[in-house]
Scaffold this active site. Structure first.
Site, short mmCIF file in Angstrom:
data_model
loop_
_atom_site.label_atom_id
_atom_site.label_comp_id
_atom_site.label_asym_id
_atom_site.label_seq_id
_atom_site.Cartn_x
_atom_site.Cartn_y
_atom_site.Cartn_z
N LYS A 132 16.65 -0.11 86.54
CA LYS A 132 16.92 1.15 85.92
C LYS A 132 18.31 1.16 85.32
O LYS A 132 19.20 0.47 85.81
CB LYS A 132 16.84 2.28 86.95
CG LYS A 132 15.52 2.47 87.65
CD LYS A 132 15.62 3.61 88.65
CE LYS A 132 14.29 3.76 89.36
NZ LYS A 132 13.84 5.12 89.50
N LYS A 163 -0.52 -1.33 101.97
CA LYS A 163 -0.79 -0.88 100.61
C LYS A 163 -2.26 -0.57 100.39
O LYS A 163 -2.60 0.29 99.58
CB LYS A 163 -0.30 -1.93 99.61
CG LYS A 163 1.22 -1.99 99.51
CD LYS A 163 1.67 -2.85 98.35
CE LYS A 163 3.21 -2.80 98.21
NZ LYS A 163 3.67 -3.61 97.06
N ARG A 221 16.19 5.46 95.11
CA ARG A 221 14.84 5.17 95.62
C ARG A 221 14.66 3.67 95.85
O ARG A 221 13.65 3.06 95.48
CB ARG A 221 13.78 5.69 94.65
CG ARG A 221 13.59 7.20 94.70
CD ARG A 221 12.48 7.65 93.77
NE ARG A 221 12.21 9.07 93.94
CZ ARG A 221 11.44 9.78 93.13
NH1 ARG A 221 10.87 9.21 92.09
NH2 ARG A 221 11.23 11.07 93.36
N GLU A 248 0.25 1.44 90.77
CA GLU A 248 0.68 0.23 91.46
C GLU A 248 -0.49 -0.60 91.98
O GLU A 248 -0.28 -1.56 92.72
CB GLU A 248 1.65 0.58 92.59
CG GLU A 248 2.94 1.19 92.06
CD GLU A 248 3.98 1.40 93.14
OE1 GLU A 248 3.67 1.15 94.33
OE2 GLU A 248 5.11 1.82 92.80
N LYS A 263 6.39 19.86 81.97
CA LYS A 263 7.29 20.57 82.90
C LYS A 263 8.74 20.47 82.45
O LYS A 263 9.61 21.16 82.99
CB LYS A 263 7.16 19.99 84.32
CG LYS A 263 5.79 20.14 84.96
CD LYS A 263 5.82 19.85 86.47
CE LYS A 263 6.38 18.48 86.80
NZ LYS A 263 5.60 17.37 86.25
N VAL A 318 7.00 7.20 78.46
CA VAL A 318 6.77 8.36 79.32
C VAL A 318 8.13 8.89 79.79
O VAL A 318 8.84 8.22 80.54
CB VAL A 318 5.88 8.00 80.52
CG1 VAL A 318 5.67 9.21 81.42
CG2 VAL A 318 4.53 7.46 80.02
#
Length: 425
Positions: free
Chosen positions: A395, A246, A372, A314, A152, A123
């Site tokens: 990441k 959560k 983040r 999640e 987008k 993705v």
């Protein structure tokens, strides 16, 4: 005369068996040789070879004898120039030349890998070079890759992705694309779309992994196959008992515009008899799991119920992993809770958990930067990353630290081609 005829028949039979044996040995040796030739002719890209000495100094934490190579490598920490969409549109006009130039693997590197194809959902929405490097790091011709491009994204990006994909028969753009909004259902739907497409392929893949544009593998394809075989049909992902904070993500209706907004309207209870669990967006799941998710009525009811929750990626996968009817799942008992550090899917460093390992922190501080609250890895993370059991790390960003990615590319390429003796154990 009769004795001679019998003797001659026996001798002829013996000679025939010997001849057949020689032929069999020849084919075994030829097959072994062809397997060796299938990898020995594959050249390591020059840049990988140039980077390796400095990379090994970083990975082994030993700069002795490699000071000059290390200084050269460190001087190129950040990328000043990136390969643009135009570059890929031009270079892919000649696919064979592009595949050769960028050194994609064109043959399975072992019979074990050939017989155990893996499926991927990818993705993505930006940074074309990052996508191409991720694809190259994961690519083998027996695997299958579904690429979901956010509509987008810029037209140039979408066209460049299509150009790259067009060069490979086992890589394709998802037939249905979602406009992905952060923390909304659309992120889950993107993976579900790829699941359907992957199941429709003639490739009988065994396991499925999902990735995003900031991922990079920390294992070779062969290591992944060995790990997935050891699961024996089980899935692997984060799945833990949830807390009240959560739980609010699925107890209330949410509206989606360009963000996800919680309302005061409470939802009905989940339409399943087993409890809800928390996890993350990443999974390692069997083909049977994917088939069940797409076709089972109870799962489809849960999916419909999840559509207006916050960050369903999640809790949906984590909950499915603990439902007794789902193939490869684990019991709902707390004994089977699995954190992200215990699961295989993804290794991530969170800023609020990093610290002094000697004082109980799960991992040391990030040597790159945080985005983040997640570490964008620097080269200093490599020794730690390569000790982890996970298959993929998140990441990475070459604009933050290109050395981290280049060293992984070099390390994994040499290891995949059997040069383990060059690498630190």
């Amino acid at each position: 005369m009769a004795f001679a005829r019998v003797f001659n028949r026996k001798a002829l039979r013996s000679l025939s068996l010997i001849f057949i044996g020689i032929i069999c040995v020849f084919f075994v040796l030829w097959d072994t040789g062809s397997n060796k030739r299938s990898t020995s002719h594959i050249r390591v890209p020059q840049q990988f070879s140039i980077d390796l000495p400095g990379c090994l100094a970083i990975i082994s934490k030993d700069s002795g004898g490699k000071k000059s190579e290390l200084e050269v490598l460190l001087a190129s920490r950040t990328r000043m120039e990136r390969k643009s969409e135009t570059y890929y549109l031009n270079v892919t006009k000649d696919c064979p030349a592009y595949i050769e130039k960028r050194r994609f693997f064109t043959v399975p590197l072992s019979k074990e890998e050939k017989d155990f194809p893996i499926a991927y959902s990818m993705v993505i929405h930006e940074k074309i070079e990052m996508f191409e490097r991720l694809l190259r790091a994961l690519y083998t011709p027996q695997n299958l890759y579904c690429v979901h491009v956010d509509p987008k994204s810029s037209e140039e990006f979408q066209n460049a992705v299509k150009a790259i994909v067009s060069c490979f028969p086992n890589v394709f753009v998802a037939t249905r694309l979602e406009s992905v909004v952060y923390a909304s259902w659309s992120r889950v739907q993107a993976d579900l779309n790829c699941m359907k497409d992957l199941l429709n392929s003639h490739v009988r893949w065994r396991y499925m992994l999902n990735t995003c544009g900031t991922d990079f593998p920390i294992k070779t394809n062969r290591e992944m196959v060995e790990t997935l075989k050891a699961l024996r049909g089980r899935n692997s992902m984060e799945s833990e008992a949830t807390n009240d904070y959560k739980a609010g993500r699925w107890q209330y209706h949410h509206n989606v515009t360009d963000t996800v907004i919680r309302t005061d309207l409470r939802k009905s209870p989940p339409p399943i008899s087993s409890p809800m669990f928390s996890g993350n967006a990443y999974f390692v799941v069997s083909r049977a799991f994917v088939e069940h998710v797409i076709r089972d009525k109870e799962v489809q009811n849960l999916i419909e119920w999840e559509r207006d929750t916050y960050s369903p990626d999640e809790h949906l996968w984590a909950t499915l992993q603990r439902m007794p009817s789902v193939p490869g799942s684990m019991p709902a008992n707390s004994k089977y809770d699995a954190s992200d550090m215990q699961a295989l899917a993804r290794v991530v460093k969170w800023s609020h958990l990093a610290g002094d390992v000697g004082k109980g922190a799960p991992y040391p501080h990030c040597t790159g930067t945080y985005r983040r609250n997640v570490c964008v890895y620097g080269a200093g993370e490599l020794p730690w990353l390569l000790r982890q059991h996970h298959l993929i790390a998140n990441k990475f960003d070459p604009e933050i630290d290109d050395i981290a990615m280049r060293c992984l590319e070099s390390f994994l390429r040499f290891k995949a081609l059997g040069h383990d003796t060059l690498l630190p154990q």
